[in-house]
Write an enzyme that holds these catalytic residues in place. Structure first.
Site, PDB file in Angstrom:
ATOM      1  N   SER A 107       1.065  -3.860   0.615  1.00 30.17           N
ATOM      2  CA  SER A 107       1.418  -3.141   1.832  1.00 30.17           C
ATOM      3  C   SER A 107       2.834  -2.595   1.781  1.00 30.17           C
ATOM      4  O   SER A 107       3.156  -1.749   0.971  1.00 30.17           O
ATOM      5  CB  SER A 107       1.193  -4.057   3.042  1.00 30.17           C
ATOM      6  N   ASP A 258       3.075   3.248   5.400  1.00 30.97           N
ATOM      7  CA  ASP A 258       3.560   2.233   4.481  1.00 30.97           C
ATOM      8  C   ASP A 258       2.773   2.364   3.181  1.00 30.97           C
ATOM      9  O   ASP A 258       1.992   3.312   3.003  1.00 30.97           O
ATOM     10  CB  ASP A 258       3.442   0.837   5.087  1.00 30.97           C
TER      11      ASP A 258
END
Length: 471
Positions: A107, A258
């Site tokens: 992530s 992200d």
């Protein structure tokens, strides 16, 4: 030994430094093998698995090792979509269908970290019970063969495209068509200019292509991943450059993803940041006006700003709070039948579209609100007053309940007495890192900064990684 078995799956899957346990090749293969075996036992047949990854340099060999393990564990088919977003894999698991969707990503973490997230065909993350079974299998195998570091050569047997000459480009196109069709509907973006920060991650090709297909003028930034620059001074954790670029370009809208694009933050034409709380405010009003906000409820976490709760209340909308993590937001959405939920970090869930948070879906829904209202994003966020907030992270050597640490418990009581009804304190541990997180909201930034630093100091002295007595 089993008595020292450490929990490997956190709130966002299994995560750590690539090449080190549990993300060494042998353990990753063991995880793939275990997943396939447990799915086979549950289904009574050989399972089908689809995988994808973000742009980290370790992603290809970790994905290959997992696929190798899954096939060895009895998977009928294990195919890769290559570089694709986390929600893209969740969509493919649902639509192919596959019995599990597996994402190789950490992530928003830096490139040297990586992780494994596993989705059920519904788009929900793998259930806790199966995670515990996989952990037990990993430790059993690890105990049998001894510790092993990663061996990139042995991990490369299947390659990024999988063992059967599979179709990553076709799978990515399928997901993009879904966004342009089922999600976007009749939304058109002609006349709008959008600056996109792709975080040098999984959205680097997909996000600009999506917005261009819908007619927007797109300025794409941080879209040249090299395996090591994912999230580096860009993306949803570093929005300063995006804020400036939107103003410089005279753009209507900016969006930052992200590394795996399950979250998105936005920038209005004035260069103002629109975080997950402000996004929920805008979307909740639109959905309420259209009769789509089931139960007049929004689900968020304990990290969402007090200002969101108060703003929603003025519209007769209740804010339900959960523990931190999209997993818990989703559970509450499903339990209450609510239609909108998310986190301050920009992870927004629309359960009627998908049970996985999707930054690009959030982008389309926010742009739809702008287009339908015929007003700029900055105007749509009016009415939401953000209370001053501070967040301090403290590295800890162990995660002891705060109430059991005398100095910390005393500090918590003192902070709450100082704040009274004019603010709130949230103290919690990170689900993925050895961190204690101190969050305080109140009327005065200066006051809450001092209170947060005082409490953080108590944590450092008592259980910080450099505290006296640390091993």
């Amino acid at each position: 030994m089993m008595k020292t078995m450490k929990k490997l799956f956190g709130t966002d899957g299994m995560r750590g430094e690539a090449g080190r346990f549990p993300l060494d090749a042998a353990t990753v293969r063991a995880a793939g093998r275990s997943l396939a075996r447990h799915l086979s036992a549950r289904l009574g047949r050989a399972p089908r698995v689809v995988t994808g990854r973000d742009t980290r340099e370790s992603g290809a060999w970790i994905e290959a090792a997992f696929l190798e393990g899954a096939l060895a564990g009895g998977a009928e088919r294990a195919e890769s979509a290559g570089v694709i977003t986390t929600p893209g894999v969740a969509y493919l698991a649902r639509s192919l269908p596959a019995d599990a969707g597996v994402v190789i990503s950490a992530s928003h973490n830096p490139f040297h970290d990586n992780g494994i997230k596993i989705f059920a065909p519904t788009g929900q993350k793998l259930d806790d019970a199966t995670e515990r079974l996989i952990e037990a299998d990993i430790y059993a195998e690890r105990g049998a063969v001894g510790d092993a570091g990663h061996d990139a050569d042995s991990a490369g047997a299947t390659g990024a495209g999988g063992p059967e000459g599979l179709r990553p480009a076709e799978l990515r196109a399928r997901y993009l068509d879904h966004l342009c069709g089922e999600v976007a509907g009749n939304l058109r973006l002609e006349g709008l200019s959008v600056v996109v920060d792709c975080a040098n991650g999984a959205a680097s090709e997909l996000a600009p292509a999506l917005l261009e297909r819908l007619g927007a003028r797109v300025v794409s930034t941080f879209d040249a991943p090299d395996g090591r620059n994912i999230n580096r001074d860009c993306g949803s954790l570093h929005t300063e450059q995006l804020c400036r670029r939107v103003v410089e370009e005279g753009a209507h809208f900016g969006v930052a993803y992200d590394g795996d694009a399950d979250r998105a933050l936005f920038v209005d034409a004035r260069g103002g940041l629109v975080d997950g709380d402000a996004t929920l405010w805008v979307l909740a009003q639109r959905m309420q006006e259209r009769g789509e906000l089931a139960g007049r409820r929004v689900v968020a976490t304990v990290m969402s700003n007090l200002g969101l709760e108060l703003a929603l209340r003025t519209r007769g909308i209740e804010l339900l709070r959960t523990d931190v993590g999209d997993k818990y937001v989703l559970e509450e959405l499903l339990r209450t039948g609510s239609a909108l939920g998310g986190e301050q970090s920009g992870h927004i869930i629309f359960p009627r579209l998908s049970l996985a948070g999707d930054g690009m879906t959030t982008t389309l829904n926010l742009l739809r609100a702008v287009v339908e209202a015929g007003r700029p994003l900055a105007e749509l966020t009016e009415g939401f007053r953000r209370y001053p907030q501070v967040l301090v992270n403290v590295r800890v050597r162990e995660k002891v309940p705060f109430e059991e640490v005398e100095e910390v418990a005393r500090g918590m009581r003192e902070v709450r007495e100082r704040l009274g009804d004019g603010g709130r304190l949230l103290l919690r541990y990170s689900g993925t890192e050895p961190l204690a997180r101190v969050m305080i909201e109140g009327q005065s930034q200066e006051e809450i900064d001092a209170l947060a630093e005082g409490l953080a100091g108590a944590i450092r002295r008592s259980i910080g990684e450099d505290a006296a007595g640390a091993s």
